[in-house]
Design an enzyme around this catalytic site. Structure first.
Site, short mmCIF file in Angstrom:
data_model
loop_
_atom_site.label_atom_id
_atom_site.label_comp_id
_atom_site.label_asym_id
_atom_site.label_seq_id
_atom_site.Cartn_x
_atom_site.Cartn_y
_atom_site.Cartn_z
N TYR A 229 22.97 39.55 37.76
CA TYR A 229 23.20 38.74 36.55
C TYR A 229 21.95 38.67 35.67
CZ TYR A 229 27.82 36.68 37.41
OH TYR A 229 29.15 36.47 37.56
N LYS B 198 26.57 44.39 50.61
CA LYS B 198 27.06 45.77 50.77
C LYS B 198 25.92 46.61 51.35
CE LYS B 198 30.22 48.01 49.46
NZ LYS B 198 31.32 48.63 50.25
N ASP C 125 33.52 43.92 50.57
CA ASP C 125 34.93 44.33 50.44
C ASP C 125 35.74 43.82 51.62
OD1 ASP C 125 33.43 46.06 52.02
OD2 ASP C 125 34.51 47.86 51.40
N ASP D 277 30.29 35.34 43.11
CA ASP D 277 31.20 35.03 42.00
C ASP D 277 32.62 35.46 42.36
OD1 ASP D 277 32.04 34.40 39.33
OD2 ASP D 277 31.95 36.54 38.86
N ASP E 277 36.06 33.02 43.68
CA ASP E 277 37.36 32.95 43.00
C ASP E 277 38.50 33.18 43.99
OD1 ASP E 277 36.36 32.45 40.44
OD2 ASP E 277 37.74 33.90 39.51
C1 IPM Z 1 31.49 31.27 37.23
C2 IPM Z 1 31.86 32.02 35.98
C3 IPM Z 1 30.58 32.46 35.28
C4 IPM Z 1 29.88 33.42 36.21
C5 IPM Z 1 30.78 33.07 33.90
C6 IPM Z 1 31.58 32.19 32.99
C7 IPM Z 1 29.45 33.41 33.26
O1 IPM Z 1 32.71 33.08 36.27
O2 IPM Z 1 30.81 30.23 37.13
O3 IPM Z 1 31.88 31.70 38.30
O4 IPM Z 1 30.18 34.63 36.22
O5 IPM Z 1 29.01 32.97 36.95
MN MN Z 2 33.32 33.18 38.35
#
Ligand code: IPM
Ligand code: MN
Length: 360
Positions: free
Chosen positions: A141, A191, A223, A247, A251
């Site tokens: 990032y 990885k 993965d 990240d 999710d």
């Molecule tokens: C998160 C989001 C952010 C990230 C974006 C909005 C920059 O997806 O907080 O997980 O990728 O970190």
């Molecule tokens: Mn995210």
């Protein structure tokens, strides 16, 4: 000593869930006579519309002087085509980096009553309780060099995934300590079969494992973790990972619980300053309709009480009020199984009633 709190509601449903969170916060301030100074500013698209930037210098300065920042959500289609530096997400990245909020804690848990909202079968998902510790201020990032080169053929874009040993050690320490306070299992995800940065990550984590002999340490390839999170999520207690894999995995983990509208997060630096935000985004499609679930935002307030405001007792009270709310059968639209659901604005008053009951 006065605690400084900055509220950044942001865009879309960030506004409404912050309104609900503020009701709970103000109730607690009064009930406990808390010495808090509360400031509120725009961030993201709403800041861009007012000031031409997603994060003003002034807001950033207040953030730096705050003990806790309560962040709603940013973004929306009307800001999608802005130039890079003015995109709402840049506010989030700038806050993380400027305050060195390197440790992102993302719990994923299931209220068993909500198991039917999960895309997974009940027996796989029951009792889900995972903590993802994501490194938040390094890795690909922020790695340099980065860029897009247009004046060569073929044109190209590039980023750098880089971690130094200090960055790995400090996030690993957070993860090992979290595991010590939970079920003493830590899975480090990278990885290492492909990337040097991951091989190096694994070697540092392994080295640190000897300082925490009570923690059962394992290593997994990202993965495989993505697959295992869906096949058998209960094998995990704490997961530690770099910025990008963290990240993605967080999710997946959030989705398992069936209700991203329920999950909070904390981003901390080494002086326990923290930014607290719900895992969900700004959801512009449902903004302003009274159907957003403010629980993730209110649970983020609970994390702020725990990690930055030295009141774990209040954090626990908020968390148990949320549990009671759910076991009383109250549901916002995202988690409702019937046509009957409570509106966003009904949630805080219901939680405050539960808090009051418990207090007498
Ligand atoms: C998160 C989001 C952010 C990230 C974006 C909005 C920059 O997806 O907080 O997980 O990728 O970190
Ligand atoms: Mn995210």
């Amino acid at each position: 000593m006065t605690k400084n709190i900055l509220i950044l509601p942001g865009d879309g449903i960030g506004q409404e869930v912050s309104t609900s969170m503020k009701e709970v916060l103000h109730y607690l301030i009064e009930e406990q006579s808390l010495d808090f100074k509360i400031t509120e500013r725009n961030v993201g698209g709403s800041s861009y519309d007012e000031f031409g930037t997603p994060l003003t210098e002034e807001a950033l300065k207040i953030a730096k002087d705050s003990d806790a920042i309560l962040f709603g959500a940013v973004g929306g289609p009307q800001w999608d085509n802005l130039e890079w530096d003015n995109r709402p997400e840049q506010a989030l990245l700038a806050l993380r980096k400027s305050l060195s909020l390197f440790a992102n804690l993302r719990p994923a848990f299931l209220f068993n009553e909500l198991a039917s909202a999960s895309p997974l079968k009940n027996n796989i998902i029951e009792n889900l309780d995972i903590l993802i510790v994501r490194e938040l201020t390094g890795g690909i990032y922020f790695g340099e060099p980065r860029g897009i080169v247009e004046n060569e053929s073929p044109k190209y874009g590039f980023n750098t995934m880089i971690y130094n040993e200090d960055e790995i050690r400090r996030i690993a320490k957070v993860a090992f300590e979290a595991a010590m306070n939970r079920n003493r299992k830590l899975c480090s995800v990278e990885k290492a079969n492909v990337l040097e940065v991951s091989k190096f990550w694994r070697s540092i984590i392994t080295e640190m494992g000897s300082e925490y002999p009570e923690v059962e340490l394992s290593h997994q390839l990202a993965d495989n973790t993505a697959m295992q999170l869906v096949l058998n999520p209960n094998q995990y207690d704490v997961i530690v990972s770099g910025n990008l894999f963290g990240d993605i995995l967080s999710d997946i983990a959030a989705t398992l619980s069936g209700s991203i509208g329920m999950l909070p997060s904390a981003s901390l630096n080494s002086s326990s300053q923290g930014m607290y935000e719900p895992c969900h985004g700004s959801a512009p499609d449902i903004a302003g309709k009274g159907v957003a679930n403010p629980i993730a935002m209110i649970a983020s307030l609970a994390m702020a009480f725990e990690y930055s405001l030295d009141r774990i007792d209040i954090a626990k009270r908020i968390e148990s009020a949320i549990k009671i709310f759910i076991s009383n059968g109250l549901r916002t639209k995202d988690i409702a199984t019937s046509e009957e659901f409570v509106q966003t604005q009904d949630v805080a008053p219901a939680l405050i009633n539960i808090l009051k009951d418990g207090h007498e």
